[in-house]
Design an enzyme around this catalytic site. Structure first.
Site, PDB file in Angstrom:
ATOM      1  N   SER A 271       0.872  -0.711  -0.109  1.00  0.00           N
ATOM      2  CA  SER A 271      -0.246   0.238   0.070  1.00  0.00           C
ATOM      3  C   SER A 271       1.085   0.923   0.190  1.00  0.00           C
ATOM      4  O   SER A 271       2.173   1.027   0.235  1.00  0.00           O
ATOM      5  CB  SER A 271      -0.629  -0.017   0.685  1.00  0.00           C
ATOM      6  N   ASP A 272       0.363   2.357  -0.066  1.00  0.00           N
ATOM      7  CA  ASP A 272       0.882   3.452  -0.023  1.00  0.00           C
ATOM      8  C   ASP A 272       0.319   4.079   1.434  1.00  0.00           C
ATOM      9  O   ASP A 272      -0.206   3.389   1.457  1.00  0.00           O
ATOM     10  CB  ASP A 272       0.111   4.869  -1.173  1.00  0.00           C
TER      11      ASP A 272
END
Ligand code: NAG
Ligand code: NAG
Ligand code: NAG
Ligand code: NAG
Ligand code: NAG
Ligand code: NAG
Ligand code: NAG
Ligand code: NAG
Ligand code: NAG
Length: 846
Positions: A271-272
């Site tokens: 994920s960011d």
């Protein structure tokens, strides 16, 4: 969105016309890595595995980093941003932007700069690099982070992305391609950012959703990712936005079905910071590690709350997430680690992002682990040479009249404009480079790095001008009208600098929330150029900007005799520019997008005003962005996609198109290829994965169906340097594939250095994917020649400067005859010349 004509054509096509994915090399060279990874994973306990997937967002670096597993002596992984170097480190290089790499159209330079990036990350002990960037692709020219990526053209972006992945990983670091997928603007990408940090109205309740049809997805936004996967990309970062109102990081369609299934991606999805919105759903949707680990939007709340961590342990224990999925997550990370050989002598992490203290906490938020965190290693080597070369080779010469450039020992030069000089706060004086002060050589946000130095244009010009005893005067204040008037009146040549800038949405500059509010030069740049041109008969305009700017106010002025678009070239900015201004390097950059006459020429734009609590971005233009829109609507751009001048001239002759004989391949049905069952990863945790549609690690293809990469045609031409100096030409190949596709799509380019009077043979290889469209019904690529379409071939030096035309006839038509050879004058956008045919010369495949 999809033109009915192509569906009509399809319905008349027999199934046999579609090729099926063959059984290929399995996961190829990843087999050994997977075996080692599996061995590693099977010795871990449940909580260790969960720990592994849950990043320690408060660690030393910005990026997915996990914890040490002392029990087995594993010291953990560390990732760091990003595309222009090691973010937040010292004694590292500040590279040119991705956009500048695209402007070079030079595969070798793209590879080289990314090799440097990988090497510097490795030397600092970072296992992964959050780069290269191909999302945003560049849906709207004002998009804030477009410059981090390459080009809105999927072919150019795909080639660049593939080379960038290869370069980064050849240096030993894992390339974490980002942002996947359809992350095309900064406005409304994050709830807290928009509602609280920026405190902008109206409030949103979820990130925006990009809504794109399946065909556009394949032929445009997903296209470059095939190239990355094909080149063994080890990691992918999923994005903030939603697609069809599903969060990108929990989208079964985007992650499981497309990335891991259809494309055969072997690595892990991270994920960011703040792009994860669920625990169970993201695990099942295909996300493998949570970058920051924490729930809070920036991952640095310090509260330690996580969708995963203890929550994931519970979810496995209560059966919501099968344990084999957890095993798969960890296996994927370790497979990349082993694939890159990081188990052997990989340097230990020896810097702390954003902290230059020698001693500090390993976990600063938790104030844990006091130790030596920074060895201050100088990892720059001779990388400045490549950066300078990218600068000079990316500069796009847009205008050059009255023989103004290259400069010929001018008696007096005026250098005008704030963008020519240093930032008064220093090159790193603005947080994450978020300001427009002095010369612009880098955009702002997480894609920025610290400059080790920044050679501004004025210093470089002065240095060079001294050799010719040239008098150099300058004015760096854009509003100092009197002084500007004086120096431009006296000078023989007036180098006038204008700029614009953009960046990532968490920072705002002059009310630009990441995305640019307009496409004009900042700081009254247009007025500066017009004033200089009123008093100086050789006004050279240099532009530093993150994308196209509108130049209608001055481009046609007779005293504006030369214009260079220099992009955002990094630390060697001034040096690379001087190389071109003085002709030490003959300019060879070409535009990776169109320059419009007005903003509306692009047909697409950023959504600036929320159209609901969950802003909806309907990409109803389908395939038609940038030059595809311009061409379709017969708009006359100021400068077309692929345009760029040289100090010499080139001639093209002899277009030769050869079909490459097909190699028979065993085939299986696509559904078989996609649904290979998941072998148990660890004997004790194997569960029936039958309800998990795409147990991807076992997909037998990498980069999609291998047949997509077969070279099916070779197109050759001869390019002659007809001028008096050596120069590089970027020969370009465009196709009209019919069936509702854009009138011209880039499908080949070659950059060649040619001496004056000499000629070089240029060859373009068309792979099956290059001559195919995506069939949404069959969920397959199909060659348009099998749909009865004659492919029109255009070869030239830009998307409009077509020099040669030909035809690849539809299957079944004149089987032994193919193509044509019709040299045309460099008439722009003229209609297709009737073709004369010649016999095909079969060439062997290799
Ligand atoms: C495996 O790697 C070798 C060299 O490391 C390379 O020559 C070969 O082409 C690779 N095979 C596949 C299937 O990628
Ligand atoms: C999980 O990681 C934390 C540090 O992030 C560590 O304190 C803990 O011991 C780890 N747990 C296991 C079971 O390895
Ligand atoms: C917008 O959201 C912020 C943070 O949740 C809140 O403080 C603010 O009152 C909201 N504004 C409106 C108009 O609802
Ligand atoms: C979004 O919806 C469109 C229209 O139904 C569909 O063609 C496309 O495949 C969907 N995309 C994703 C990522 O689900
Ligand atoms: C579990 O997830 C929820 C959000 O769904 C969060 O509020 C909670 O703090 C998490 N628990 C832990 C221990 O991180
Ligand atoms: C299992 O645990 C997870 C994490 O706490 C929770 O989100 C989920 O609702 C639970 N499922 C069931 C069926 O209890
Ligand atoms: C041109 O130069 C002269 C002499 O310095 C000056 O008086 C005049 O204002 C200048 N014109 C402009 C438009 O700056
Ligand atoms: C465009 O935006 C820049 C930066 O905010 C600003 O300086 C400039 O004045 C704007 N241009 C126009 C024509 O409004
Ligand atoms: C071009 O520059 C010269 C000064 O060299 C000036 O006399 C002339 O008026 C300028 N032309 C225009 C159209 O501004």
């Amino acid at each position: 969105m999809i033109l009915p004509t192509w569906l009509l054509l399809l319905s008349g096509t027999a199934l046999a016309d579609y090729y099926n994915p063959p059984i290929s090399d399995g996961y190829g060279n990843w087999s050994a890595a997977y075996e080692k990874a599996r061995h590693f994973v099977c010795q871990l306990t449940l909580t260790e595995k969960v720990n592994f997937t849950t990043g320690v967002g408060t660690g030393q670096t910005v990026g997915y980093s996990n914890s040490i597993i002392p029990r087995i002596g594993f010291r953990g992984l560390a990732g760091d941003d990003g595309p222009t170097g090691v973010r937040g480190a010292d004694y590292t290089s500040a590279l040119a932007s991705g956009m500048n790499l695209a402007m070079t159209w030079d595969r070798q330079l793209i590879y080289e700069q990314n090799y440097i990036n990988g090497a510097e990350h490795k030397a600092k002990g970072a296992n992964s690099v959050a780069a290269p960037v191909v999302g945003p692709l560049g849906h709207a020219p004002a998009g804030g982070r477009n410059f981090e990526g390459f080009s809105p053209d999927p072919y150019l972006s795909g080639i660049a992305f593939g080379e960038a992945v290869r370069g980064t990983q050849d240096a030993g670091a894992i390339a974490e391609g980002k942002h996947y997928l359809l992350y095309e603007q900064e406005h409304f990408r994050e709830i807290v950012e928009w509602n609280v940090w920026l405190a902008e109205e109206p409030n949103i309740t979820d990130p925006y959703s990009s809504n794109v049809d399946d065909r556009t997805l394949h032929e445009l936004y997903l296209w470059p990712w095939y190239d990355g996967v094909k080149n063994h990309m080890g990691a992918v970062m999923c994005s903030y936005n939603q697609a069809n109102n599903t969060h990108a990081c929990e989208s079964d369609r985007l992650l499981n079905q497309l990335l891991k299934g259809e494309l055969g991606f072997q690595g892990y999805v991270s994920s960011d910071d703040g792009s994860q919105f669920s625990g169970v759903a993201s695990a099942l949707g295909g996300m493998d590690v949570t970058g920051p680990g924490e729930t809070s939007p920036n991952g640095i709340s310090g509260l330690g709350e996580s969708y995963w961590g203890p929550n994931l342990t519970l979810a496995v224990l209560n059966g919501s997430v099968p344990e084999w999925r957890l095993d798969d997550m960890v296996t994927r990370v370790m497979a990349s680690y082993y694939y890159l050989g990081q188990d052997k002598d990989y340097p230990e992490l020896n810097f702390a992002s954003g902290n230059f203290d020698t001693y500090g906490y390993e976990y600063p938020e938790a104030e844990l682990g006091w130790r030596k965190i920074n060895l201050h290693l100088d990892v720059r080597d001779n990388h400045a040479e490549t950066i300078r070369k990218v600068g000079s080779n990316s500069a796009v010469l847009l205008k050059n009249s009255k023989n103004t450039l290259p400069l010929k020992k001018p008696k007096q030069i005026a250098v005008i404009g704030e963008d020519a000089g240093p930032n008064k706060y220093g090159p790193n004086g603005c947080s994450d480079r978020a300001c427009n002060e002095g010369t612009m050589a880098m955009g702002w946000g997480s894609g920025s790095t610290n400059f080790p130095y920044l050679v501004d244009p004025l210093s470089a010009i002065q240095q060079r001008a001294l050799k010719d005893r040239t008098v150099v005067q300058y004015v760096l204040d854009n509003w100092a009208k009197d002084q500007i008037g004086d120096v431009s009146w006296q000078a023989e040549v007036c180098l006038t600098f204008v700029s614009a800038i953009s960046g990532e949405g968490y920072l705002e500059v002059d009310n630009n929330f990441g995305d640019r509010n307009n496409l004009t030069a900042w700081k009254d740049g247009d007025a500066v150029v017009k004033q200089v041109a009123a008093n100086c008969s050789e006004t050279v305009v240099v532009i530093h900007a993150p994308g196209p700017i509108l130049m209608e106010e001055w481009i046609d002025l007779p005293n504006v005799t030369a214009v260079i678009f220099a992009g955002l070239p990094g630390q060697e900015s001034g040096n690379g520019l001087v190389d071109v201004l003085y002709g030490d390097v003959n300019p060879s950059g070409k535009l990776p997008w169109s320059v419009g006459r007005k903003r509306e020429d692009y047909g697409t734009d950023v959504l600036y005003k929320a159209n609901g609590p969950v802003p909806q971005l309907d990409f109803s233009e389908g395939l038609f962005i940038d030059y595809r829109y311009v061409d379709k609507n017969n708009i006359k751009p100021r400068f077309e996609f692929g345009f760029g001048l040289s100090y010499t001239t080139f001639d093209y002759h002899g277009l030769r198109i050869n079909a490459v004989p097909a190699v028979p391949t065993a085939s299986i049905s696509p559904s078989q290829a996609m649904r290979t069952t998941n072998p148990s990863i660890c004997p004790h945790t194997s569960l029936n994965p039958s309800d998990y549609t795409f147990p991807t690690r076992c997909t037998p293809t990498r980069g999609g169906d291998p047949k997509l990469w077969d070279v099916v045609y070779r197109v050759r031409t001869t390019v002659t340097n007809t001028g008096s100096v050596a120069g590089q030409e970027v020969a370009q190949l465009y196709l009209d594939l019919g069936n509702g596709t854009p009138p011209r799509q880039l499908r080949g380019f070659q950059k060649v250095m040619i001496q004056p009077g000499e000629h070089k043979e240029v060859e373009f290889e068309l792979r099956r994917r290059d001559v195919s469209i995506w069939d949404v019904v069959k969920q397959q690529w199909v060659e348009v020649t099998k749909l009865g379409t004659d492919i029109k071939v255009f070869v030239g030096s830009s998307s409009r400067d077509v020099k040669l035309r030909g035809v690849i006839p539809a299957t079944g038509k004149a089987p032994s005859m193919i193509s044509s050879m019709v040299p045309s004058s460099s008439s722009r956008m003229s209609s297709v010349v009737p073709s004369s045919r010649f016999k095909v010369t079969p060439t062997p495949t290799h």
